[in-house]
Design a protein around this motif. Structure first.
Motif, mmCIF file in Angstrom:
data_model
loop_
_atom_site.group_PDB
_atom_site.id
_atom_site.type_symbol
_atom_site.label_atom_id
_atom_site.label_comp_id
_atom_site.label_asym_id
_atom_site.label_seq_id
_atom_site.Cartn_x
_atom_site.Cartn_y
_atom_site.Cartn_z
ATOM 1 N N VAL A 1 59.675 32.987 34.375
ATOM 2 C CA VAL A 1 60.606 34.108 34.275
ATOM 3 C C VAL A 1 61.768 33.840 35.216
ATOM 4 N N GLU A 2 62.987 34.066 34.722
ATOM 5 C CA GLU A 2 64.179 33.895 35.547
ATOM 6 C C GLU A 2 64.970 35.199 35.580
ATOM 7 N N GLU A 3 65.537 35.484 36.738
ATOM 8 C CA GLU A 3 66.395 36.646 36.904
ATOM 9 C C GLU A 3 67.517 36.255 37.851
ATOM 10 N N GLY A 4 68.731 36.255 37.347
ATOM 11 C CA GLY A 4 69.852 35.814 38.168
ATOM 12 C C GLY A 4 69.697 34.354 38.519
ATOM 13 N N LYS A 5 69.746 34.054 39.815
ATOM 14 C CA LYS A 5 69.597 32.654 40.225
ATOM 15 C C LYS A 5 68.211 32.333 40.776
ATOM 16 N N VAL A 6 67.228 33.220 40.527
ATOM 17 C CA VAL A 6 65.864 33.040 41.013
ATOM 18 C C VAL A 6 64.913 32.948 39.826
#
Length: 126
Positions: A27-32
């Motif tokens: 799972v990715e959210e923004g740059k994390v």
């Protein structure tokens, strides 16, 4: 042959509808991002990554269960910096020997101290 074909098709459709339990997710959210590996409700490894290499980058894992407050499951861990061509990334890794089991529906989340607001969560389910 005609009698076995419907049975084979039925078992194939049933296997598609009832996939085996697994705990692998990215799972990715923004740059994390967070990458979880395991089987069923047991998690064996968790990798977290963040774009960029700011000094002092650290990460922590926490869980969110239904109708509960966040619960830290790890302390802060220093990230290692990796460079692949022009891509610079900060990475953390957790490995639980024998795995760690979580209740069905638990969200396993990561937070980086240098990326506030980007907290991706992987849902652990059957």
């Amino acid at each position: 042959m005609k009698k076995t074909l419907p049975a084979v098709l039925a078992s194939a459709v049933l296997s598609l509808c009832t996939t085996p339990a697994h705990a692998n997710a990215t799972v990715e959210e923004g740059k994390v991002g967070i990458h979880v590996k395991g089987h069923g409700l047991r998690i064996d490894t968790v990798d977290g990554y963040m774009d960029g290499q700011p000094a002092g980058t650290r990460a922590q894992l926490y869980t969110l269960a239904a109708r509960s407050t966040p619960h830290n499951i790890t302390g802060w861990q220093n990230a290692t910096h990796h460079t692949w061509g022009l891509t610079k990334t900060s990475i953390v890794h957790w490995y639980w020997k024998g795995g760690q089991t979580f209740p069905d529906g638990t969200r396993l989340c990561i937070v980086f101290n240098k990326a506030p607001g980007d907290n991706p969560c992987a849902i652990i389910h059957r």
